[in-house]
Every structure is written in structure tokens, then in C-alpha cells.
Design an enzyme around this catalytic site. Structure first.
Site, PDB file in Angstrom:
ATOM      1  N   HIS A   1      81.055 103.942 -53.163  1.00 41.82           N
ATOM      2  CA  HIS A   1      81.121 105.331 -53.614  1.00 41.82           C
ATOM      3  C   HIS A   1      80.017 106.166 -52.966  1.00 41.82           C
ATOM      4  CE1 HIS A   1      82.968 102.807 -56.672  1.00 41.82           C
ATOM      5  NE2 HIS A   1      83.673 103.850 -57.065  1.00 41.82           N
TER       6      HIS A   1
ATOM      7  N   LYS B   1      88.214  99.633 -52.223  1.00 39.67           N
ATOM      8  CA  LYS B   1      88.171 100.976 -52.812  1.00 39.67           C
ATOM      9  C   LYS B   1      87.046 101.790 -52.182  1.00 39.67           C
ATOM     10  CE  LYS B   1      87.194 103.502 -57.087  1.00 39.67           C
ATOM     11  NZ  LYS B   1      86.557 103.422 -58.424  1.00 39.67           N
TER      12      LYS B   1
END
Length: 238
Positions: free
Chosen positions: A131, A158
Site C-alpha cells: 500500500h 494486492k
């Protein structure tokens, strides 16, 4: 076009309230996975985790457990070794189905290899995640992050980044699409905030397989309520 599952993120401060349990039940048909965030707890609490998981077991949904560190946008104020220790303890808890493991270029790859393999040996699916809440890196760097993560062979890759312009959103979608064509891992790509909402609803168009929504308050910039998200994602799959 790929099929997209819907993950509903919850971040309870303690055991699940009757209201939250009711909200999950009402929206159950729109949910495939419950993402249980635990970084908001003052400290890692295995007994509380077991209680909450027991509450969630009444639903026929996969359970993904996530401890998000403050470095990657969460509330977990722990150092690298403390985070790795928490992951080690989580892997030994057999009651859930999936685990989120944060990827960082600062951590030696051997540590990730050990964790991912241990988790998979325990029957857990691994969501290897990265992230960036400050910016969207250049396209080549986005592709390289996916490339480095896939070398660990998790079930999911992700990548969530913060866009500052339309081109940032396009770069994330392109990186996701290109990676999806060259890996057996399931891909997740999120361009956060309102600007990047298209990445959440059009995941499947670009090879993505999982989109995160909310039931109560959004747990990340740009999250959409699961019932609305399910409807929007389904629009692209029809």
C-alpha cells in the site's frame, strides 16, 4: 474479463455488536469474503480474535484476517520484527481462511518466503499486499512491485496506491492488466479515493479478482458499500 469476489472490510474495537452482525446478515448475498481488520486493537489479542472469528463462523463466508501497519496506512504501530511476530502467531490460528501479509522492499525476501510457505502449509490463502497512501508510483515501478511480489507465489497479489490525477489511475489499471496476463496469482489493483473508484468497480475488466467494500464506515479512501459495489461489479460481468 475475470470474476470478481467482494470482500467486506470490518474493523471492530471488540467483539462484534448485534448491529454489525445484523448488517452482515442483511448484506450476506453481496459478500464473498469478510476482511477482519485487527490493527485497531491496542495489542494483538489472540483470545479476542478467536471470539470474533467464532461470531463470524455463523456466516458461510471466507474470513480474511488483516493486521495493517501504520507504515502502510493502518493503525498498527509496530516495528518490522513485531509485525512479523504477529503474522507468525496468526498463522498458527486455524479458524480462518486467508491472511494478509504486507510486502515491503525493505524486508529480506527470505522472511517473506518463510511466512508465505508456513501460511500455505496451514491451509491459508495468502494475500500479499503493498500500500502507498502518498502517491502512485510510475508505471514501470508498479509493474516491478507486482513482479517482485509474485516471485513469492502467494494466492493473491494486492497493490493499492493513491492517485493524484487521472493518469495515475490509468497506470494502476494498466499494471494490473499486464500482470494478470503473465501470472497464475490472482490480481488485485486499487486506486484509492473517489478519483480511483473505477478501479474498484471495473476490476474484472482489467484482470482483477477481488474488490474491497464496506458495511459500515469506509476503512480505506474510496471504499463503496458492499451492496452497491456488488451491483456495480456485476454490471461489468453480465
Amino acid at each position: 474479463m475475470t470474476h470478481v469476489d467482494i470482500a467486506a472490510t470490518i474493523a471492530p474495537e471488540d467483539k462484534l455488536s448485534k448491529t454489525l452482525l445484523k448488517d452482515i446478515k442483511v448484506n450476506e448475498e453481496s459478500i464473498d469474503i469478510i476482511e477482519l481488520r485487527i490493527d485497531q486493537w491496542p495489542s494483538f489479542n489472540k483470545a479476542l480474535l478467536n471470539e470474533v472469528i467464532k461470531q463470524l463462523k455463523i456466516f458461510h463466508l471466507k474470513i480474511l484476517v488483516t493486521y495493517r501497519t501504520s507504515v502502510q496506512g493502518g493503525k498498527g504501530a509496530v516495528n518490522e520484527q513485531e509485525y512479523l511476530n504477529i503474522l507468525g502467531e496468526l498463522i498458527e490460528c486455524p479458524q480462518f481462511d486467508m491472511i494478509d501479509i504486507e510486502w515491503s522492499s525493505a524486508v529480506k525476501i527470505e522472511k517473506y518466503t518463510h511466512l508465505v510457505q508456513r501460511a500455505q502449509q496451514k491451509g491459508l490463502e495468502v494475500v500479499l499486499s503493498h500500500h502507498n497512501f502518498q502517491e502512485t508510483p510510475a508505471l514501470d515501478e508498479l509493474k516491478f512491485i507486482y513482479f517482485k511480489m509474485q516471485k513469492l507465489n502467494p494466492e493473491y497479489l494486492k497493490l493499492a496506491v493513491m492517485p493524484k490525477c487521472q493518469e495515475d489511475v490509468l497506470h494502476l489499471l494498466e499494471a494490473m492488466s499486464l500482470t494478470a496476463k503473465h501470472t497464475t496469482c490472482r490480481i488485485v489493483g486499487i486506486s484509492m479515493s473517489s478519483l480511483g473508484k473505477v478501479s474498484r468497480i471495473a476490476q474484472g475488466v482489467f484482470g482483477g479478482t477481488l474488490s474491497y467494500g464496506c458495511i459500515e464506515e469506509p476503512q480505506a479512501p474510496g471504499q463503496i458499500h458492499v451492496s452497491k459495489l456488488k451491483s456495480m461489479v456485476s454490471f461489468y460481468e453480465d
